[in-house]
Design a protein around this motif. Structure first.
Motif, PDB file in Angstrom:
ATOM      1  N   GLN A   1      -8.450   4.510  -3.843  1.00  8.50           N
ATOM      2  CA  GLN A   1      -8.947   3.347  -3.119  1.00  8.50           C
ATOM      3  C   GLN A   1      -8.121   2.136  -3.550  1.00  8.50           C
ATOM      4  O   GLN A   1      -7.912   1.919  -4.741  1.00  8.50           O
ATOM      5  CB  GLN A   1     -10.422   3.137  -3.469  1.00  8.50           C
ATOM      6  CG  GLN A   1     -11.050   1.915  -2.877  1.00  8.50           C
ATOM      7  CD  GLN A   1     -12.512   1.787  -3.310  1.00  8.50           C
ATOM      8  OE1 GLN A   1     -13.170   2.769  -3.652  1.00  8.50           O
ATOM      9  NE2 GLN A   1     -13.009   0.569  -3.293  1.00  8.50           N
ATOM     10  N   ILE A   2      -7.634   1.355  -2.588  1.00  8.49           N
ATOM     11  CA  ILE A   2      -6.878   0.136  -2.871  1.00  8.49           C
ATOM     12  C   ILE A   2      -7.613  -1.023  -2.218  1.00  8.49           C
ATOM     13  O   ILE A   2      -7.929  -0.971  -1.031  1.00  8.49           O
ATOM     14  CB  ILE A   2      -5.437   0.208  -2.312  1.00  8.49           C
ATOM     15  CG1 ILE A   2      -4.713   1.430  -2.866  1.00  8.49           C
ATOM     16  CG2 ILE A   2      -4.674  -1.065  -2.656  1.00  8.49           C
ATOM     17  CD1 ILE A   2      -3.347   1.681  -2.228  1.00  8.49           C
ATOM     18  N   ASP A   3      -7.881  -2.064  -3.005  1.00  5.48           N
ATOM     19  CA  ASP A   3      -8.588  -3.234  -2.495  1.00  5.48           C
ATOM     20  C   ASP A   3      -7.818  -4.500  -2.824  1.00  5.48           C
ATOM     21  O   ASP A   3      -7.497  -4.743  -3.995  1.00  5.48           O
ATOM     22  CB  ASP A   3      -9.981  -3.357  -3.132  1.00  5.48           C
ATOM     23  CG  ASP A   3     -10.893  -2.213  -2.760  1.00  5.48           C
ATOM     24  OD1 ASP A   3     -11.030  -1.939  -1.561  1.00  5.48           O
ATOM     25  OD2 ASP A   3     -11.452  -1.578  -3.678  1.00  5.48           O
ATOM     26  N   GLY A   4      -7.550  -5.291  -1.787  1.00  7.18           N
ATOM     27  CA  GLY A   4      -7.060  -6.635  -2.023  1.00  7.18           C
ATOM     28  C   GLY A   4      -8.262  -7.501  -2.336  1.00  7.18           C
ATOM     29  O   GLY A   4      -9.324  -7.323  -1.752  1.00  7.18           O
TER      30      GLY A   4
ATOM     31  N   LEU B   1      -6.080   5.582   3.642  1.00  6.51           N
ATOM     32  CA  LEU B   1      -4.780   4.943   3.419  1.00  6.51           C
ATOM     33  C   LEU B   1      -3.667   5.649   4.186  1.00  6.51           C
ATOM     34  O   LEU B   1      -2.502   5.541   3.828  1.00  6.51           O
ATOM     35  CB  LEU B   1      -4.465   4.924   1.919  1.00  6.51           C
ATOM     36  CG  LEU B   1      -5.493   4.182   1.062  1.00  6.51           C
ATOM     37  CD1 LEU B   1      -5.265   4.467  -0.412  1.00  6.51           C
ATOM     38  CD2 LEU B   1      -5.455   2.703   1.338  1.00  6.51           C
ATOM     39  N   GLY B   2      -4.028   6.412   5.188  1.00  8.14           N
ATOM     40  CA  GLY B   2      -3.033   7.084   6.023  1.00  8.14           C
ATOM     41  C   GLY B   2      -2.784   8.531   5.668  1.00  8.14           C
ATOM     42  O   GLY B   2      -1.916   9.176   6.250  1.00  8.14           O
TER      43      GLY B   2
ATOM     44  N   TYR C   1       0.824  -1.201   0.000  1.00  8.86           N
ATOM     45  CA  TYR C   1       0.000   0.000   0.000  1.00  8.86           C
ATOM     46  C   TYR C   1       0.862   1.257   0.000  1.00  8.86           C
ATOM     47  O   TYR C   1       0.562   2.216  -0.716  1.00  8.86           O
ATOM     48  CB  TYR C   1      -0.953   0.002   1.194  1.00  8.86           C
ATOM     49  CG  TYR C   1      -2.181  -0.879   1.015  1.00  8.86           C
ATOM     50  CD1 TYR C   1      -2.146  -2.014   0.214  1.00  8.86           C
ATOM     51  CD2 TYR C   1      -3.363  -0.588   1.645  1.00  8.86           C
ATOM     52  CE1 TYR C   1      -3.261  -2.816   0.052  1.00  8.86           C
ATOM     53  CE2 TYR C   1      -4.487  -1.385   1.495  1.00  8.86           C
ATOM     54  CZ  TYR C   1      -4.430  -2.494   0.695  1.00  8.86           C
ATOM     55  OH  TYR C   1      -5.539  -3.276   0.532  1.00  8.86           O
ATOM     56  N   VAL C   2       1.928   1.273   0.793  1.00  7.02           N
ATOM     57  CA  VAL C   2       2.813   2.444   0.846  1.00  7.02           C
ATOM     58  C   VAL C   2       3.425   2.703  -0.530  1.00  7.02           C
ATOM     59  O   VAL C   2       3.475   3.850  -0.986  1.00  7.02           O
ATOM     60  CB  VAL C   2       3.911   2.263   1.923  1.00  7.02           C
ATOM     61  CG1 VAL C   2       5.024   3.281   1.758  1.00  7.02           C
ATOM     62  CG2 VAL C   2       3.306   2.354   3.312  1.00  7.02           C
ATOM     63  N   GLN C   3       3.870   1.665  -1.213  1.00  9.40           N
ATOM     64  CA  GLN C   3       4.476   1.855  -2.536  1.00  9.40           C
ATOM     65  C   GLN C   3       3.463   2.357  -3.559  1.00  9.40           C
ATOM     66  O   GLN C   3       3.774   3.207  -4.383  1.00  9.40           O
ATOM     67  CB  GLN C   3       5.135   0.560  -2.997  1.00  9.40           C
ATOM     68  CG  GLN C   3       6.378   0.260  -2.204  1.00  9.40           C
ATOM     69  CD  GLN C   3       7.178  -0.884  -2.781  1.00  9.40           C
ATOM     70  OE1 GLN C   3       6.930  -1.345  -3.891  1.00  9.40           O
ATOM     71  NE2 GLN C   3       8.159  -1.330  -2.037  1.00  9.40           N
ATOM     72  N   ILE C   4       2.242   1.841  -3.498  1.00  5.71           N
ATOM     73  CA  ILE C   4       1.199   2.283  -4.426  1.00  5.71           C
ATOM     74  C   ILE C   4       0.842   3.749  -4.168  1.00  5.71           C
ATOM     75  O   ILE C   4       0.760   4.550  -5.098  1.00  5.71           O
ATOM     76  CB  ILE C   4      -0.038   1.366  -4.322  1.00  5.71           C
ATOM     77  CG1 ILE C   4       0.301  -0.023  -4.881  1.00  5.71           C
ATOM     78  CG2 ILE C   4      -1.236   1.974  -5.056  1.00  5.71           C
ATOM     79  CD1 ILE C   4      -0.753  -1.085  -4.605  1.00  5.71           C
ATOM     80  N   VAL C   5       0.644   4.112  -2.902  1.00  3.93           N
ATOM     81  CA  VAL C   5       0.310   5.498  -2.559  1.00  3.93           C
ATOM     82  C   VAL C   5       1.457   6.429  -2.943  1.00  3.93           C
ATOM     83  O   VAL C   5       1.231   7.528  -3.468  1.00  3.93           O
ATOM     84  CB  VAL C   5      -0.053   5.632  -1.064  1.00  3.93           C
ATOM     85  CG1 VAL C   5      -0.178   7.093  -0.653  1.00  3.93           C
ATOM     86  CG2 VAL C   5      -1.344   4.889  -0.754  1.00  3.93           C
ATOM     87  N   THR C   6       2.687   6.005  -2.735  1.00  7.33           N
ATOM     88  CA  THR C   6       3.852   6.828  -3.082  1.00  7.33           C
ATOM     89  C   THR C   6       3.902   7.091  -4.585  1.00  7.33           C
ATOM     90  O   THR C   6       4.129   8.231  -5.017  1.00  7.33           O
ATOM     91  CB  THR C   6       5.154   6.154  -2.607  1.00  7.33           C
ATOM     92  OG1 THR C   6       5.084   5.993  -1.182  1.00  7.33           O
ATOM     93  CG2 THR C   6       6.372   6.973  -2.969  1.00  7.33           C
ATOM     94  N   LEU C   7       3.677   6.053  -5.397  1.00  5.65           N
ATOM     95  CA  LEU C   7       3.649   6.225  -6.863  1.00  5.65           C
ATOM     96  C   LEU C   7       2.536   7.184  -7.254  1.00  5.65           C
ATOM     97  O   LEU C   7       2.738   8.085  -8.078  1.00  5.65           O
ATOM     98  CB  LEU C   7       3.459   4.865  -7.549  1.00  5.65           C
ATOM     99  CG  LEU C   7       3.319   4.906  -9.066  1.00  5.65           C
ATOM    100  CD1 LEU C   7       4.626   5.356  -9.724  1.00  5.65           C
ATOM    101  CD2 LEU C   7       2.897   3.538  -9.603  1.00  5.65           C
ATOM    102  N   TRP C   8       1.367   7.015  -6.655  1.00  8.91           N
ATOM    103  CA  TRP C   8       0.225   7.873  -6.975  1.00  8.91           C
ATOM    104  C   TRP C   8       0.494   9.326  -6.605  1.00  8.91           C
ATOM    105  O   TRP C   8       0.255  10.235  -7.398  1.00  8.91           O
ATOM    106  CB  TRP C   8      -1.008   7.343  -6.234  1.00  8.91           C
ATOM    107  CG  TRP C   8      -2.257   8.126  -6.448  1.00  8.91           C
ATOM    108  CD1 TRP C   8      -3.016   8.183  -7.584  1.00  8.91           C
ATOM    109  CD2 TRP C   8      -2.923   8.949  -5.486  1.00  8.91           C
ATOM    110  NE1 TRP C   8      -4.110   8.985  -7.378  1.00  8.91           N
ATOM    111  CE2 TRP C   8      -4.079   9.456  -6.104  1.00  8.91           C
ATOM    112  CE3 TRP C   8      -2.656   9.278  -4.166  1.00  8.91           C
ATOM    113  CZ2 TRP C   8      -4.971  10.297  -5.447  1.00  8.91           C
ATOM    114  CZ3 TRP C   8      -3.542  10.118  -3.501  1.00  8.91           C
ATOM    115  CH2 TRP C   8      -4.677  10.620  -4.142  1.00  8.91           C
TER     116      TRP C   8
END
Length: 163
Positions: free
Chosen positions: A66-69, A32-33, A9-16
Motif C-alpha cells: 500500500q502506498i499513500d501520499g 497499484l496496477g 509509484y512505479v519506482q516504489i513498486v519496482t523496488l518492492w
C-alpha cells in the motif's frame, strides 16, 4: 494520477517487486496496477509435518503493498518562491501468515521485507526513504481473520518535486 506521482509509484513498486522475500504469486498490489489477486488457502494441519513445516508455512505467507501520499504535507525547501517542494508519503507492507504455528517461519520474512525500503534512495535522490519503523503485529478480529495473522511494516519517505 499526475506523471510525477505515477513515476514515484512505479519506482516504489519496482523496488518492492525486485526485493520482496515473498513469492511473486503471493504478492498483492492490484490497487497499484498489479494483477488480480486471490488470497491463498492456509495449508491443512494434516499436510504439515516436522520435516516440511517451515517450508510449507513460509510458502503460505502473502503480502500486500500500500502506498499513500500524505495530503497537505508539501512544503518549500527554501525561501525562493520558485524553489522545489517536498512532500511526504508512506509505504505499508501488510504481511499475512497462518495463525497457530508460531512465528519462527515468518520473522525472517518480516526482517527481509522491512529492509526493502530502509534508507533507500530512488530517482537520483528525489525519493528518500527514512528508517523503517518497527514491525507492528496487528490483531485481526476472529470473524474476519479466517486463520491469518498480520504484521504491518511501515516506512515513510519524502519526495522532492522536480520543477
Amino acid at each position: 494520477m499526475s506523471s510525477s506521482v505515477e513515476t514515484e509509484y512505479v519506482q516504489i513498486v519496482t523496488l518492492w517487486r525486485a526485493n520482496c522475500p515473498v513469492a511473486a504469486a503471493r504478492r498483492c498490489f492490484t490497487d497499484l496496477g498489479g494483477p488480480t489477486f486471490d488470497r491463498p488457502q492456509i495449508p491443512s494441519p494434516a499436510s504439515i509435518t516436522t520435516s516440511n513445516r517451515e517450508t510449507k508455512l513460509a510458502g503460505a505467507v502473502w503480502i500486500r503493498l500500500q502506498i499513500d501520499g500524505i495530503a497537505g504535507s508539501a512544503y518549500q525547501m527554501g525561501i525562493d518562491p520558485a524553489c522545489k517542494t517536498r512532500r511526504i508519503g508512506s509505504v505499508t507492507q501488510h504481511l499475512y501468515y497462518p495463525l497457530g504455528y508460531g512465528l519462527d517461519f515468518v520473522l525472517p520474512l518480516v526482517d527481509s521485507a522491512r529492509a526493502i525500503f530502509h534508507r533507500e534512495s530512488l530517482s537520483s535522490g528525489l525519493i528518500q526513504f527514512r528508517d523503517a519503523e518497527a514491525p507492528l503485529m496487528v490483531e485481526i478480529p476472529a470473524d474476519t481473520s479466517a486463520g491469518w495473522g498480520r504484521f504491518d511494516l511501515e516506512n515513510t519517505y519524502w519526495v522532492s518535486e522536480a520543477i
